[in-house]
Scaffold this active site. Structure first.
Site, PDB file in Angstrom:
ATOM      1  N   HIS A 158       0.757  -1.224  -0.004  1.00 28.18           N
ATOM      2  CA  HIS A 158      -0.018  -0.048   0.082  1.00 28.18           C
ATOM      3  C   HIS A 158       0.839   1.378  -0.217  1.00 28.18           C
ATOM      4  O   HIS A 158       0.467   2.191  -0.400  1.00 28.18           O
ATOM      5  CB  HIS A 158      -0.823  -0.035   1.311  1.00 28.18           C
ATOM      6  CG  HIS A 158      -2.144  -0.759   1.105  1.00 28.18           C
ATOM      7  ND1 HIS A 158      -1.890  -2.299   1.394  1.00 28.18           N
ATOM      8  CD2 HIS A 158      -3.484  -0.519   0.608  1.00 28.18           C
ATOM      9  CE1 HIS A 158      -3.165  -2.841   1.006  1.00 28.18           C
ATOM     10  NE2 HIS A 158      -4.060  -1.866   0.667  1.00 28.18           N
ATOM     11  N   GLY A 159       2.168   1.406   0.728  1.00 23.69           N
ATOM     12  CA  GLY A 159       2.910   2.402   0.729  1.00 23.69           C
ATOM     13  C   GLY A 159       4.167   2.154   1.180  1.00 23.69           C
ATOM     14  O   GLY A 159       4.771   1.163   1.935  1.00 23.69           O
TER      15      GLY A 159
END
Lengths: 490, 410
Positions: free
Chosen positions: A323-324
């Protein structure tokens, strides 16, 4: 081009119209052209990246098929995976890796070795990379045959409704539908339009309205602690749901209009009674991707409990980093994995205690309590997801724990955080409507089906009303800058 | 038969949906639209074929001319289209669009923004909205928007104003459902006062107009010539004109180069800036009326206007009655005496003022009262037994009943 832009609203009907006018055998070429046009609106150069990803997976698939049962298949798969994931790692994780190496050197008393480059992340790269990689693994496993037609395969990787934010489709489901050999079905198209409209309600009426409040509080968390932050975190849980599920719903609806069925990506996640159930209902396409292509190859639950728990935490941590590229995302994933492990560990104890006190676990009241508890656990982890850095997340949790200001619920202070009283009340009403719709969906009642059974005038009225409602209450236009969907960053 | 029905029903459903959606969106657009455009410009469209003079420009024009009083006193049928922060490129397009609906004999426009080469969007993206929101979509409107705004979002907000007004749903008031024309003939009336200090800035050498306004002024001139309209450019008076950026422009030279008739009222002595200023940049109602009288006489002298009563006289009388009511409402909303004194030269009201001889008044009030000696509708009585320093009573000129009574105690 985002779904909530004027460009898309003009682009999509043209695509649909031409699609159904063209003969079936060349429709996929039209969709491929439309998909590249759609993607290259962000940056034309990114089209090359998409092409690279497609070519790598295509060549890998063909090669694996040719190698048959040869021993070099594994090597071929390995090379394919490295080549497939290389752009993702470069664009998404270079900065993260170099920063952490620098930090390690600095904390050891040396100086940072690298200049950390500021690399712009191409939109949707995590999604199409995973979809292409999933195809190669499927071919390797022999669950699907490699696709011979390069253009059709290119469409599989780039199909515009799900290109930039999923659902991450499986080869078996999507590729076989890309023959596009369908006739226009008005009832299915209308249903697709209704799905799209519901997606727009989630995105522009609910998620973008929540974003105003959440951004206001999170951007100044030192001033807005305690109850402000608790409410902002609860609302963020709804924001990310409506933002992402809204996008997926628009994608599924748009695809349905084209006669192509995409997999469901969300299934009433906040009505889950445990974190484990939540993850069966949240971002289903990604969760199942990780399950099939990472968790099971790691041994899944077949190698004992300890290994199962390690696998779960590991997979969720990697999912967090998907996601990041920030430690806060890794912690978000890891803590969710930990919740799953704890639930599994505590379940037998809970069942035994319930038996002793003759506790009716299936009572509605118990379901509600379990649901609230699961929401609290999930929502706690969203703080790590929303905070910009790990230290911000810790500071926010500290701020929540040490500030007591529940009076803001009654003195109108809540209406001074970007949303006035009317907007805030509308938001609460829409969240209630959303949860009610989710409840019906969980019980197997599709409101769309109910509408479809009504008279023509009523259906027309509902469609027109829904569009007018979105236009009136949506956050769009004027100074509003069609905010990119949150998941585009990943 | 069944196949036909299968085809017809979807078509009916789609058409009905589109029709219902159109009705809903048009209705909602009207509901949430900012009504300032309706209030100010609705009367322009209602009586567009009657206006012989149109006033254009910035707030300096909007707050300088009272069309209803021009009609009452001079029989001139005019409309004040001036709008706040309107630069000359905007004025060009406003004139062009207004001429799609009206055929005036004279156009009077203000040149306050002649100094500015800035894009209209750099001054205000929103202020041209009231005018353009009221203009139906046309080739001229589209050209105006594409010429004035570079940003697609801004253009879209003008072509389809629902895109910015839809978020007004939470601000709707009764006025959004039952809006009324403001009855002022497009003008704005300022009932405030301001005491300017004498300008202490040395004037620089005169310089040329900015290039963009000059180019657009040329276009305005060409447009008026094409239509046989007499164009008069003006600089209206305001308190700190010597300190504004416009002051050093050599208008005489520039206008004669362009062949445009020009009137400079800034240093003309028509208004008393110490009593007739609403703020540093605009004149108040008393000053407006003085400027109005100047225009009334000047325009009459052109000989171009049909000042004799027309068949629409009754309608204008009705409009004038509404105008009087609006003025009365505005005065009633004033809480202090100084604001009331800004309307002392109003021909529709009688002001009865009671004053103590030792009353402690502001310098501005003293100046206003000194000027009031020239006004027939004002009577000032000195009464040392009065309870307050000054008491102002206002009544309609045809009535004995005061509708306002205010006192001032320093």
């Amino acid at each position: 081009m985002v779904f909530n832009s004027l460009a898309f609203i003009m682009f999509f009907p043209i695509v649909v119209l031409v699609y159904y006018v063209l003969p079936c055998r060349i429709r996929y070429i039209w969709l491929l052209m439309a998909s590249y046009f759609f993607y290259m609106q962000w940056n034309a150069i990114y089209g090359l990246l998409l092409l690279y990803s497609t070519a790598t997976a295509y060549a890998g698939g063909r090669m694996l098929d040719r190698l048959g049962a040869s021993k070099s298949r594994k090597l071929c798969l390995g090379i394919c995976m490295v080549l497939s994931f290389a752009p993702l790692i470069y664009f998404k994780y270079t900065g993260f890796i170099l920063t952490n190496i620098n930090n390690a050197f600095i904390s050891a008393g040396y100086f940072g070795l690298f200049n950390v480059p500021d690399i712009l992340l191409p939109i949707g790269i995590s999604f199409f990379t995973f979809q292409a990689a999933g195809y190669v693994i499927d071919v390797y496993r022999g669950t699907v045959e490699s696709e011979r037609n390069f253009l059709r395969f290119a469409l599989f990787v780039s199909f515009f409704p799900q290109l930039v934010a999923g659902p991450i489709e499986r080869t078996k489901n999507l590729l076989s539908q890309l023959d596009c050999n369908v006739r226009f079905d008005f009832i299915k198209a209308r249903d697709g339009l209704w799905l799209m409209l519901w997606g727009y309600v989630m995105k522009v009426v609910i998620a973008d309205r929540i974003a105003i409040f959440v951004d206001f509080v999170y951007d100044d968390y030192t001033s807005y602690g305690g109850a402000y932050m608790i409410i902002a975190s609860m609302l963020f849980a709804m924001q990310i749901y409506c933002d992402f599920a809204g996008y997926s719903t628009i994608a599924i609806g748009a695809s349905q209009i084209l006669g192509i069925r995409l997999m469901d990506n969300f299934s009433s996640p906040y009505l889950s009674e445990s974190v484990t159930e939540f993850w069966r209902r949240w971002h289903i396409s990604l969760t199942s991707w990780f399950k099939d292509y990472l968790y099971i190859p790691l041994g899944g639950n077949r190698k004992g409990k300890i290994r199962e728990y390690i696998n779960k935490i590991l997979v969720f941590t990697i999912s967090g980093l998907w996601h990041g590229a920030e430690w806060s995302f890794a912690v978000w994933g890891g803590v969710n994995g930990l919740w799953l492990v704890l639930e599994d560990l505590l379940k037998p104890i809970g069942n035994r205690m319930a038996g002793i006190v003759r506790f009716n676990g299936s009572a509605v009241s118990n379901k509600i309590v379990r649901g609230i508890f699961a929401f609290i656990l999930v929502d706690f982890t969203w703080i790590f997801f929303r905070a910009k850095t790990m230290s911000d997340a810790v500071a926010i949790i500290n701020n929540i724990a040490h500030t007591s200001n529940w009076n803001i619920l009654f003195d109108g202070s809540l209406y001074e955080c970007g949303l006035d009283a009317k907007n805030f009340h509308l938001l609460m009403l829409m969240i209630a409507v959303l949860l009610f719709a989710d409840l019906l969906s969980k019980k197997g009642i599709a409101i769309r089906k109910v509408f479809a059974g009504q008279n023509l005038w009523f259906r027309s009225l509902i469609t027109a009303f829904a569009i007018a409602f979105i236009l009136l209450f949506g956050i769009w236009g004027g100074t509003y800058n069609a905010e990119a969907f949150i998941y585009f960053r990943f | 038969m069944k196949g036909k029905k299968k085809l017809i029903n979807p078509i009916i459903e789609v058409l009905l949906t589109i029709a219902l959606l159109a009705v809903m969106v048009i209705g909602l657009s009207r509901l949430v639209e900012n009504k300032s455009g309706y209030k100010k410009y609705n009367e322009f469209y209602k009586y567009n074929d009657e206006y012989e003079v149109l006033f254009f420009g910035s707030s300096h024009m909007m707050n300088a001319v009272l069309p209803m009083e021009l009609w009452k006193k001079y029989g001139i049928k005019s409309y004040n289209i001036g709008n706040g922060a309107e630069t000359i490129p905007v004025t060009y397009h406003v004139i062009r669009n207004a001429l799609d609906y009206s055929e005036p004999k004279i156009i009077v426009m203000d040149l306050f923004y002649a100094y500015s080469d800035r894009l209209p969007t750099e001054i205000s993206k929103e202020l041209p909205h009231p005018f353009f929101d009221m203009v139906p979509l046309s080739k001229n409107k589209k050209e105006a928007i594409y010429d004035l705004f570079d940003d697609e979002q801004d253009r879209w907000s003008y072509l389809f104003d629902f895109s910015i007004y839809h978020s007004r749903w939470n601000e709707l008031t009764k006025e959004d459902f039952y809006y009324a024309d403001d009855g002022l003939g497009g003008a704005s009336i300022l009932l405030t006062s301001y005491a300017p200090k004498a300008a202490d800035q040395d004037l620089q050498e005169p310089h040329d107009m900015a290039s963009k306004p000059k180019a657009y002024l040329k276009k305005i001139k060409e447009l008026c010539d094409e239509r046989g309209i007499r164009l008069i450019c003006v600089m209206n008076p305001y308190a700190l004109w010597q300190e504004s950026m416009t002051c050093n422009i050599n208008f005489e030279k520039e206008m004669s180069e362009l062949g445009i008739e020009f009137i400079d009222l800034r240093d003309s002595g028509i208004v008393d800036i110490y009593a007739d200023s609403a703020d540093n940049m605009h004149i108040n109602l008393c000053g407006e009326r003085k400027v109005n009288d100047f225009y009334g006489e000047y325009l009459t002298e052109t000989g171009l206007l049909s000042t004799s009563p027309s068949v629409t006289e009754d309608k204008w009388n009705e409009r004038y009655a509404v105008y009087i009511q609006r003025k009365a409402d505005a005065l009633s909303a004033c809480e202090d005496c100084e604001s009331l004194l800004t309307d002392l030269n109003d021909p529709d009201f009688v002001f009865d003022i009671t004053l103590r001889s030792e009353a402690k008044l502001t310098d501005t009030m003293k100046r206003m009262l000194d000027n009031a000696e020239a006004f027939e509708n004002v009577s000032v009585i000195t009464d040392d037994d009065a309870d307050e320093d000054i008491t102002i009573r206002i009544r309609d000129k045809d009535s004995d009943r005061y509708f306002i009574e205010r006192s001032y105690e320093p």
